[in-house]
Scaffold this active site. Sequence first.
Site, PDB file in Angstrom:
ATOM      1  CG  ASP A 131      -6.106  18.944 -18.658  1.00 25.87           C
ATOM      2  OD1 ASP A 131      -5.348  18.005 -18.935  1.00 25.87           O
ATOM      3  OD2 ASP A 131      -6.080  20.039 -19.253  1.00 25.87           O
ATOM      4  NE  ARG A 259      -5.374  16.416 -26.429  1.00 26.98           N
ATOM      5  CZ  ARG A 259      -4.684  17.512 -26.737  1.00 26.98           C
ATOM      6  NH1 ARG A 259      -3.979  18.110 -25.818  1.00 26.98           N
ATOM      7  NH2 ARG A 259      -4.706  18.003 -27.945  1.00 26.98           N
TER       8      ARG A 259
HETATM    9  O1  LIG Z   1      -2.188  19.744 -27.541  1.00 28.65           O
HETATM   10  P1  LIG Z   1      -1.657  21.070 -27.073  1.00 28.65           P
HETATM   11  O2  LIG Z   1      -2.236  22.199 -27.826  1.00 28.65           O
HETATM   12  O3  LIG Z   1      -0.167  21.049 -27.024  1.00 28.65           O
HETATM   13  O4  LIG Z   1      -2.133  21.317 -25.570  1.00 28.65           O
HETATM   14  C1  LIG Z   1      -1.678  20.620 -24.477  1.00 28.65           C
HETATM   15  C2  LIG Z   1      -2.675  20.806 -23.355  1.00 28.65           C
HETATM   16  O5  LIG Z   1      -3.899  20.187 -23.695  1.00 28.65           O
HETATM   17  C3  LIG Z   1      -4.254  19.239 -22.703  1.00 28.65           C
HETATM   18  O6  LIG Z   1      -3.796  17.963 -23.128  1.00 28.65           O
HETATM   19  C4  LIG Z   1      -5.751  19.171 -22.560  1.00 28.65           C
HETATM   20  O7  LIG Z   1      -6.231  20.422 -22.145  1.00 28.65           O
HETATM   21  P2  LIG Z   1      -7.653  20.931 -22.617  1.00 28.65           P
HETATM   22  O8  LIG Z   1      -8.582  19.758 -22.575  1.00 28.65           O
HETATM   23  O9  LIG Z   1      -8.033  22.002 -21.650  1.00 28.65           O
HETATM   24  O10 LIG Z   1      -7.483  21.454 -24.013  1.00 28.65           O
HETATM   25  C5  LIG Z   1      -3.505  19.702 -21.446  1.00 28.65           C
HETATM   26  O11 LIG Z   1      -3.322  18.654 -20.528  1.00 28.65           O
HETATM   27  C6  LIG Z   1      -2.225  20.212 -22.047  1.00 28.65           C
HETATM   28  O12 LIG Z   1      -1.647  21.177 -21.227  1.00 28.65           O
HETATM   29 MG   LIG Z   2      -8.374  23.636 -20.781  1.00 32.02          MG
END
Ligand SMILES: O=P(O)(O)OC[C@H]1O[C@](O)(COP(=O)(O)O)[C@@H](O)[C@@H]1O
Ligand SMILES: [Mg+2]
EC number: 2.7.1.11
Length: 326
Positions: A131, A259
């Site tokens: 992020d 991700r």
């Molecule tokens: O994988 P999850 O638990 O649905 O979370 C989604 C969130 O995690 C992220 O991909 C990464 O956020 P963090 O690195 O703060 O955990 C955000 O962009 C998104 O809002």
């Molecule tokens: Mg975060």
Amino acid sequence: MAGIKSIGILTSGGDAPGMNAAIRAVTRSAIFNGFSVKGIMRGYKGLVFNEIVEFKSQSVSNIIQLGGTILKTARSQEFTTPEGRKAAYDNMVAAGIDALVVIGGDGSLTGAGIFAEEFNVPIVGLPGTIDNDLGGTDSTIGYDTALNTIMEAVDKLRDTASSHERLFFVEVMGHTAGYLALNSAIATGSEAAIIPEMETEVDQLAELINHGFRKSKNSAIVIVAENPKTGGATALAERVKKEFPQYDARVTILGHIQRGGSPTAVDRILASRMGEAAIEAILDGQRNVMIGTMNGKIVYVPFAKAVKHDKGIDRGALDLVKILSI
Ligand SMILES: O=P(O)(O)OC[C@H]1O[C@](O)(COP(=O)(O)O)[C@@H](O)[C@@H]1O
Ligand SMILES: [Mg+2]
Ligand SMILES: Nc1ncnc2c1ncn2[C@@H]1O[C@H](COP(=O)(O)OP(=O)(O)O)[C@@H](O)[C@H]1O
């Protein structure tokens, strides 16, 4: 730093490409400097439930190119309670761990700050999140890779957008920050970026359609930062259907594809430099700081400043999207 012999390392919160490169760099630099290393599995959960393993140099062989995290990651409700953190501290002491390196996002570093204060534990943080929503650093580990992933996906969507003369809303991640949306919009030549930072200032959709959206063009890509409060890209497309029915709108939500994947060279290098800097920081007696980079130089950022994410949004970058999409 005197008294520190063993360093524990964990990854926490959302996984980010480059976390493995950071684990490798921390482990190897620590061993190089005479520390022993313990790997803590599943973030704070592994501290609370005592999942701690011995790490050797070979434990981190052949991982620099891998996405995800070999230490696994988790979100731990237990660690947000004083009882959970006490269990974590007891396990840490029993394992002989004297200091921690925490690789994670704003939540993980907030937790690190609380834990450090409560139990007087030396902790160094590394910014691991796609992020880019941490203060005091130009970039976080994983951000560049995610930007590249988004860019590849949007390049593909562009083919359909232009062939069918459609308006595409592409939703990207970012939690509450618009960095991924704004910079991927620039990288893909998108017509606009709709970001949470501007939400209270203007009606970004109306502005786009009424002024910015090219009258000469019949296709467009708009990058929308996820936003549970407003409903993100889906809600915007609904609005278009009602208010601007002349446009044929479609929604693509990129989701967790953003991700994953092998980290870019930029993220591998950043993670390697930051991982080594974390051990330098410990040797230097630093504690409760996140490693950042500013203008290419390593900096130490107090946790409180890092988690404020007060970098702000670059208005010039927003203008650039507008100027280049006329
Ligand atoms: O994988 P999850 O638990 O649905 O979370 C989604 C969130 O995690 C992220 O991909 C990464 O956020 P963090 O690195 O703060 O955990 C955000 O962009 C998104 O809002
Ligand atoms: Mg975060
Ligand atoms: N205020 C807090 N107090 C204690 N621990 C916290 C706090 N905020 C977050 N954490 C810990 O950090 C973990 C990861 O935080 P999260 O926000 O989910 O991810 P990220 O670090 O990627 O932003 C949480 O599951 C929790 O265990």
